[in-house]
Write a protein that holds these residues in place. Structure first.
Motif, short mmCIF file in Angstrom:
data_model
loop_
_atom_site.label_atom_id
_atom_site.label_comp_id
_atom_site.label_asym_id
_atom_site.label_seq_id
_atom_site.Cartn_x
_atom_site.Cartn_y
_atom_site.Cartn_z
N ARG A 13 -55.77 -36.15 -29.17
CA ARG A 13 -56.63 -35.11 -29.73
C ARG A 13 -57.38 -34.38 -28.62
O ARG A 13 -57.48 -33.14 -28.62
N ASP A 14 -57.92 -35.14 -27.66
CA ASP A 14 -58.67 -34.54 -26.55
C ASP A 14 -57.77 -33.62 -25.73
O ASP A 14 -58.22 -32.56 -25.26
N GLU A 15 -56.50 -34.00 -25.58
CA GLU A 15 -55.55 -33.18 -24.84
C GLU A 15 -55.35 -31.82 -25.52
O GLU A 15 -55.28 -30.78 -24.86
N LEU A 16 -55.26 -31.86 -26.85
CA LEU A 16 -55.11 -30.61 -27.61
C LEU A 16 -56.37 -29.77 -27.52
O LEU A 16 -56.31 -28.55 -27.30
N VAL A 17 -57.54 -30.40 -27.66
CA VAL A 17 -58.81 -29.67 -27.63
C VAL A 17 -59.03 -29.03 -26.26
O VAL A 17 -59.46 -27.86 -26.16
N ARG A 18 -58.73 -29.74 -25.19
CA ARG A 18 -58.95 -29.22 -23.83
C ARG A 18 -58.09 -28.00 -23.52
O ARG A 18 -58.51 -27.09 -22.83
N ASN A 19 -56.86 -28.01 -24.03
CA ASN A 19 -55.92 -26.95 -23.67
C ASN A 19 -55.77 -25.87 -24.75
O ASN A 19 -54.94 -24.97 -24.60
N ALA A 20 -56.56 -25.94 -25.81
CA ALA A 20 -56.40 -25.01 -26.93
C ALA A 20 -56.59 -23.56 -26.50
O ALA A 20 -55.94 -22.65 -27.04
N TYR A 21 -57.47 -23.31 -25.50
CA TYR A 21 -57.74 -21.93 -25.08
C TYR A 21 -56.51 -21.29 -24.44
O TYR A 21 -56.37 -20.06 -24.42
N ARG A 22 -55.60 -22.12 -23.93
CA ARG A 22 -54.42 -21.60 -23.26
C ARG A 22 -53.45 -20.90 -24.23
O ARG A 22 -52.74 -19.97 -23.84
N PHE A 23 -53.42 -21.37 -25.48
CA PHE A 23 -52.52 -20.75 -26.46
C PHE A 23 -53.30 -20.29 -27.70
O PHE A 23 -52.72 -20.12 -28.78
N ASP A 24 -54.61 -20.06 -27.53
CA ASP A 24 -55.46 -19.45 -28.56
C ASP A 24 -55.38 -20.19 -29.89
O ASP A 24 -55.14 -19.58 -30.94
N PHE A 25 -55.62 -21.50 -29.85
CA PHE A 25 -55.60 -22.29 -31.09
C PHE A 25 -57.03 -22.54 -31.57
O PHE A 25 -57.88 -23.00 -30.79
N PRO A 26 -57.35 -22.30 -32.86
CA PRO A 26 -58.72 -22.46 -33.38
C PRO A 26 -59.04 -23.91 -33.72
O PRO A 26 -58.79 -24.38 -34.83
N PRO A 70 -54.33 -40.39 -37.34
CA PRO A 70 -53.86 -41.37 -36.34
C PRO A 70 -54.43 -41.14 -34.94
O PRO A 70 -54.39 -42.04 -34.11
N TRP A 71 -55.00 -39.96 -34.69
CA TRP A 71 -55.56 -39.67 -33.37
C TRP A 71 -57.05 -39.96 -33.34
O TRP A 71 -57.87 -39.12 -32.98
N LYS A 72 -57.40 -41.14 -33.77
CA LYS A 72 -58.79 -41.58 -33.72
C LYS A 72 -58.87 -42.89 -32.95
O LYS A 72 -57.85 -43.54 -32.71
N GLY A 73 -60.06 -43.31 -32.62
CA GLY A 73 -60.20 -44.55 -31.85
C GLY A 73 -60.26 -44.26 -30.37
O GLY A 73 -59.99 -43.15 -29.90
N THR A 74 -60.54 -45.29 -29.62
CA THR A 74 -60.74 -45.11 -28.18
C THR A 74 -59.44 -44.83 -27.43
O THR A 74 -59.42 -44.12 -26.44
N THR A 75 -58.32 -45.37 -27.94
CA THR A 75 -57.06 -45.22 -27.21
C THR A 75 -56.31 -43.95 -27.62
O THR A 75 -55.95 -43.13 -26.77
N LEU A 76 -56.07 -43.78 -28.90
CA LEU A 76 -55.22 -42.68 -29.37
C LEU A 76 -55.95 -41.35 -29.43
O LEU A 76 -55.30 -40.31 -29.61
N SER A 77 -57.27 -41.35 -29.30
CA SER A 77 -58.00 -40.07 -29.32
C SER A 77 -57.68 -39.21 -28.11
O SER A 77 -58.02 -38.03 -28.07
N LYS A 78 -56.98 -39.78 -27.11
CA LYS A 78 -56.61 -38.99 -25.93
C LYS A 78 -55.68 -37.84 -26.31
O LYS A 78 -55.68 -36.78 -25.67
N GLY A 125 -46.06 -29.41 -31.17
CA GLY A 125 -46.61 -29.52 -29.83
C GLY A 125 -46.03 -28.47 -28.89
O GLY A 125 -45.18 -27.66 -29.28
N ASN A 126 -46.49 -28.48 -27.66
CA ASN A 126 -45.93 -27.59 -26.62
C ASN A 126 -46.09 -28.28 -25.27
O ASN A 126 -46.31 -29.49 -25.21
N SER A 127 -46.00 -27.52 -24.20
CA SER A 127 -46.05 -28.12 -22.86
C SER A 127 -47.43 -28.65 -22.50
O SER A 127 -47.58 -29.38 -21.52
N TYR A 128 -48.45 -28.27 -23.30
CA TYR A 128 -49.82 -28.67 -22.97
C TYR A 128 -50.29 -29.91 -23.73
O TYR A 128 -51.26 -30.55 -23.33
N PHE A 129 -49.67 -30.23 -24.86
CA PHE A 129 -50.10 -31.41 -25.62
C PHE A 129 -48.92 -31.96 -26.42
O PHE A 129 -47.93 -31.27 -26.69
N LEU A 130 -49.06 -33.24 -26.79
CA LEU A 130 -48.02 -33.93 -27.55
C LEU A 130 -48.23 -33.65 -29.04
O LEU A 130 -49.30 -33.90 -29.59
#
Length: 766
Positions: free
Chosen positions: A324-337, A314-322, A356-361
Motif C-alpha cells: 500500500r505504501d508503495e502505491l501511495v508514494r508513487n501515485a503522483y507519477r501516474f496521477d492516481f487519486p 490484505p494490504w494491512k499490518g506491519t508486513t504487507l502494508s509495504k 499494477g504498473n512499473s511503480y507498484f505491485l
C-alpha cells in the motif's frame, strides 16, 4: 349466490359445474370467452383453487390426454380436479408469481427470447472490426476484385500479384522452377518486375505476377479472362492477392480468409454469440460469467474507504502494508487519486490498482505471488480468506469469448447491448440506421425485438438488463416477463390465467399493465386474473367474487357480472368498491426515538444513500419498480443485521456501516414470497411446530401412559400410530398407466391417517 348455468352456451362461455376442491363448496361458475375476467375475494376464499387448481389443471390435463399414449409416457401425469364437468375450456397457460428457474445460465434475455433474436441479428448483419486499426474486416471474393479493377478508367495499366512466402521446406530455386513449369514468366520483387530466367537468388518473400492488365471496359472476353486469373491469384497466394498500379504507388490488398492487420477473424454465426454453446462461450468461465477465484468484495470489503485509508484489506499490518505504501508514494507519477473513496474511482482506475504498473505491485500480481509459494501455510491461509465467487477476468462477466466484441451493429457489440437497461436498449433499436439490404434482412427480427421490448416497458421492467440472471428476479418481475413473452408469442384462442400481476408494481404502472392485459384479450384470448387491486377490478369485463369470507366460511360464488352488477351487491368486495367500507387513516402516528441507520448504501441502483429505519413501529419502504427497495432491505439491511446478531448469513451488498439502537432488538427475520415448505406432508400446523405440542399433550394423558403410547406414536410421518395402509398420507394412489393417477381416501383409516385403535381410544377421550 346460485347461478343457472343451463342458459349459457359452451361456444361463448367456459362452464364449470360442481367445483368442490379445498374450500370450494360445489359451486357453479360461468366465465365468458375472449374477455378480461377478474376473480376476486378475500384471501383464502378459494380464488386460486378455482383458477389454478381447477380450471388450469383441467385445461392442461385435457391437452395431455389429447396426445398419443407414446407421447404421454414422457410427460408428467396430471390429476383430474374435483369438479363434475367443465365445458368450453380452451388450451390453458398459467402465469404465476413463483420463479420457476434456478439455473444461473438463464437470463432475462433468454427468458424473453430477445437474446435469441439478437444472435440472429448479429449473425446476419453484424460487421466485424479490427481491434488494431478499427477498420471493417471483409472476406473478399473474385467479384470484389473484378469490380475494383473495372473501377479504373480504360487503358489503365495494373498488375495482378499473388504473394509468395519463403519456407524452410522448399528452396527459392525449387519454387521458381515450379512456377516456370506452370507457365508463369514474371515476379515482382523490391518494386521491380523481373523475368523468372533473370532471377538468381531470393531470400525474402516476393510476389508472383499472375497477369499484366490493361483495363478494357464492357468487354466480356476481358472480364472472363480476368475472372479466371483472379481465382488463380487467390489460389497461388493462399487466399490473398494484390492489385497494383504499374505507373503509380497505389495498391489494394484482397483476402478471402476474413483477415486484417495480420489477424485471422472468426466469421459470425448464431452459435458464435451463444454462451450455452462451446463455439461462443468464454473459455475461462464456460459461460457462467464468474469463476472461483479472488473475490473483489472480500479484498475491498468497505468501498467507502480510499486506498490511503486502507480500502485494500490484505494490504494491512506491519508486513504487507509495504505494498500500500508503495502505491501511495508513487501515485503522483501516474496521477492516481489515493484519497478518493473506492466506489468513486473510475473503472480504469480500479483496473490499474488490480493490474499494477512499473511503480507498484497490483493486487492480482500480489495474489499470484502468493499462489507461486502456496506450499507455505501462511500463504494458504491468506488465500483462503479472499477466495470466493469472482467475476470472470477474461470476459468481465459478459459470458462470451473476446472475439465476439469485434462484431458490431450501430457501433455496439452484443455484450454492450445486453448490459444496458431495457429502456436504453429500446431507444437504440428505435433509432438504429441500417443500409437498405441490411434493413431487408433484419426487418422481421427487429420487429420481434421491438415488440417484446415494448411489452416489457409497458409492464414497468425498463430498468432490467438482458444479462440479469432469472433466479435473481422477484416473483412479480418473473411473472411480468412471462406476460410479455406470452404477448410476444401472439397466441390466439387460449386461456391465460394470471396470479395477481399487480404485486410488486407501483400504482403509476397499473394502467400500463391493464393495457397489456387488454392487448392479450384483444388478440382473441380469454384472460382470467386473480386480483385484489381496485383499478384492475374496475377495468374488467366480468367480475367473479368468491367468498364471503376465508377458509370454511368461503368457497361460495357471492358475485358475478359487470362492475355495475357487483357494486350493488352486499359482499365485502362490493362494500369497498361502493365506498361503504374504507381503510381509515390513523389520526395519530406512533413516534419513536430509537432507530437503525444504514450509511452509504450503493448496491445496484442505490447511489450512496443514508437511510434511517425507526424501531418499534411499522415502516414502509416504497418507490417505483426497480428503484432499489428490495436491494436496500433484503440485500443490505437484513443480511447486515443477521451478521450483527448471529455472526453468519449472506454477505450484504455494498454499504459503509450500520449504526443505531441495537439494544432494542434481539434478532431479525425475513418473510418473503418464497414457499415455506416443499414436502407434501408439510402443513401449517407442523410448520409452526404446534403439532409437536399437540403430540406431547396426547402422550401425557393417563390412557396413553397405560397403553404405552409415546409422543412419536401420534405422528403421521413416523411411529407406530400412523395407518400402515397409507403410511399416514390418508389417501392411496392407483396408477392408471397413461391416464392420470386416481387418488382415493384410504379404506382402512378413512383419510384420518392413524390406526383405528388409536382413533377409537382418543375419540372417547375427546
Amino acid at each position: 349466490m346460485h347461478l343457472d348455468i343451463s342458459q349459457f352456451s359452451p361456444k361463448q362461455h367456459i362452464i364449470i359445474k360442481g367445483a368442490d376442491l379445498h374450500n370450494l363448496k360445489d359451486i357453479d361458475v360461468v366465465i365468458p370467452r375472449n374477455k378480461l375476467v377478474v376473480i376476486t375475494g378475500l384471501s383464502g376464499s378459494g380464488k386460486s383453487t378455482l383458477a389454478f387448481d381447477t380450471l388450469y389443471a383441467e385445461g392442461q390435463r385435457r391437452y395431455v390426454e389429447s396426445l398419443s399414449s407414446y407421447a404421454r409416457q414422457f410427460m408428467g401425469k396430471l390429476n383430474k380436479p374435483k369438479v363434475k364437468y367443465i365445458k368450453g375450456i380452451a388450451p390453458a397457460i398459467a402465469i404465476e408469481q413463483k420463479v420457476n428457474t434456478s439455473s444461473s445460465r438463464s437470463t432475462v434475455g433468454t427468458l424473453t427470447e430477445i437474446y435469441d433474436y439478437l444472435k440472429i441479428l448479429f449473425a446476419r448483419v453484424g460487421r466485424t472490426y479490427s481491434p488494431i486499426s478499427g477498420e471493417e474486416v471483409k472476406k473478399h471474393n473474385t467479384t470484389d476484385v473484378l469490380n475494383y479493377i473495372l473501377g479504373y478508367p480504360s487503358k489503365s495499366k495494373l498488375l495482378l500479384l499473388a504473394p509468395v512466402y519463403i519456407s524452410k521446406e522448399r528452396t527459392t530455386k525449387d519454387i521458381l522452377t515450379i512456377f516456370s513449369q506452370q507457365g508463369f514468366a514474371r515476379i515482382f520483387y523490391k518494386g521491380k518486375v523481373m523475368r523468372l530466367d533473370e532471377v538468381k537468388e531470393i531470400k525474402e518473400d516476393f510476389y508472383l505476377v499472375i497477369d499484366r492488365i490493361i483495363v478494357k471496359q464492357r468487354d466480356k472476353d476481358f472480364e472472363n479472362r480476368l475472372y479466371d486469373n483472379i481465382e488463380t491469384a487467390f489460389y497461388e497466394g493462399r487466399g490473398s492477392c494484390i492489385i497494383k498500379e504499374m505507373e503509380g504507388e497505389n495498391q489494394a490488398f484482397f483476402s478471402n480468409k476474413f483477415e486484417l492487420d495480420g489477424l485471422q477473424f472468426i466469421e459470425p454465426n448464431i452459435h458464435f454469440f451463444s454462451f450455452n454453446n462451446p463455439y461462443g462461450v468464454c473459455p475461462k468461465c464456460r459461460g457462467y460469467g464468474s469463476t472461483t477465484g479472488i473475490d473483489e468484495s472480500l479484498v475491498i470489503p468497505d468501498t467507502s474507504l480510499s486506498v490511503y485509508d486502507g480500502a485494500i484489506a490484505p494490504w494491512k499490518g506491519t508486513t504487507l502494508s509495504k505494498h500500500r505504501d508503495e502505491l501511495v508514494r508513487n501515485a503522483y507519477r501516474f496521477d492516481f487519486p489515493i484519497h478518493r473513496p473506492w466506489f468513486k474511482l473510475t473503472e480504469k482506475e480500479k483496473e490499474l490498482v488490480w493490474k499494477g504498473n512499473s511503480y507498484f505491485l497490483g493486487i492480482s500480481n500480489f495474489f499470484e505471488k502468493l499462489e507461486e509459494k502456496i506450499y507455505k501455510i501462511q500463504n494458504r491461509v491468506m488465500l483462503s480468506r479472499y477466495y470466493g465467487r469472482a467475476i470472470c477476468k477474461t470476459c468481465k462477466g459478459k459470458r462470451l469469448r473476446q472475439e465476439v466484441n469485434y462484431v458490431k451493429i450501430g457501433g455496439k457489440s452484443i455484450t454492450d447491448l445486453v448490459n444496458i437497461p431495457l429502456s436504453d436498449l429500446m431507444s437504440f433499436f428505435k433509432t438504429i440506421k441500417l443500409m437498405d439490404y441490411e434493413h431487408k434482412i433484419a426487418k422481421r427480427v427487429l420487429r420481434e425485438i421491438n415488440s417484446r421490448l415494448d411489452f416489457l416497458m409497458k409492464t414497468g421492467l425498463g430498468y432490467l438488463t438482458l444479462n440479469r440472471q432469472s433466479n435473481t428476479l422477484s416473483g412479480g418481475e418473473y411473472q411480468r416477463i412471462n406476460l410479455a413473452t406470452s404477448l410476444g408469442s401472439s397466441l390466439v384462442g387460449s386461456m391465460y390465467i394470471i396470479d395477481e400481476p399487480s404485486i410488486g408494481l407501483h400504482p403509476k404502472d397499473t394502467l400500463s399493465l391493464i393495457s397489456v392485459l387488454k392487448s392479450l384479450r384483444d388478440l382473441g384470448n380469454t384472460v382470467i386474473v386473480v386480483e385484489h387491486d381496485e383499478d384492475i377490478i374496475r377495468m374488467a369485463d366480468e367480475i367473479i367474487d368468491i367468498g364471503p369470507f376465508a377458509g370454511t366460511n368461503g368457497g361460495q360464488l357471492v358475485g358475478f357480472g359487470t362492475l355495475k352488477d357487483i357494486v350493488g351487491m352486499e359482499t365485502p368486495t362490493a362494500h369497498f368498491l361502493n365506498g361503504k367500507k374504507t381503510i381509515p387513516i390513523p389520526q395519530h402516528r406512533r413516534k419513536t426515538d430509537s432507530f437503525v441507520k444504514v450509511f452509504g448504501a450503493r448496491a445496484n441502483n442505490l447511489k450512496n444513500i443514508n437511510v434511517k429505519f425507526p424501531l418499534d413501529c411499522l415502516v414502509v419502504v416504497s418507490g417505483i419498480s426497480g428503484s432499489g427497495k428490495s436491494t436496500l432491505v433484503k440485500a443490505i439491511l437484513y443480511p447486515a443485521l443477521q451478521k450483527h446478531f448471529d455472526n453468519y448469513g449472506e454477505k450484504p451488498r455494498e454499504f459503509s456501516k450500520l449504526a443505531g439502537h441495537f439494544e432494542h432488538l434481539v434478532g431479525v427475520e425475513c418473510v418473503d414470497q418464497n414457499p415455506i415448505g416443499r414436502s407434501s406432508r408439510s402443513n401449517p400446523v407442523t410448520y409452526i411446530k404446534v403439532y409437536d405440542e399437540i403430540r406431547h399433550l396426547f402422550a401425557s394423558e393417563k390412557l396413553a401412559k397405560a397403553k404405552g403410547y409415546k409422543s412419536v406414536d401420534f405422528s403421521f410421518n413416523t411411529g407406530n400410530g400412523r395407518c400402515e395402509a397409507c403410511n399416514g398420507d390418508g389417501i392411496t394412489t392407483v396408477e392408471m398407466q397413461f391416464m392420470a393417477d386416481i387418488h382415493m381416501s384410504c379404506e382402512v383409516c378413512k383419510g384420518n391417517r392413524f390406526k383405528r385403535e388409536l382413533l377409537e381410544d382418543y375419540t372417547l377421550q375427546i
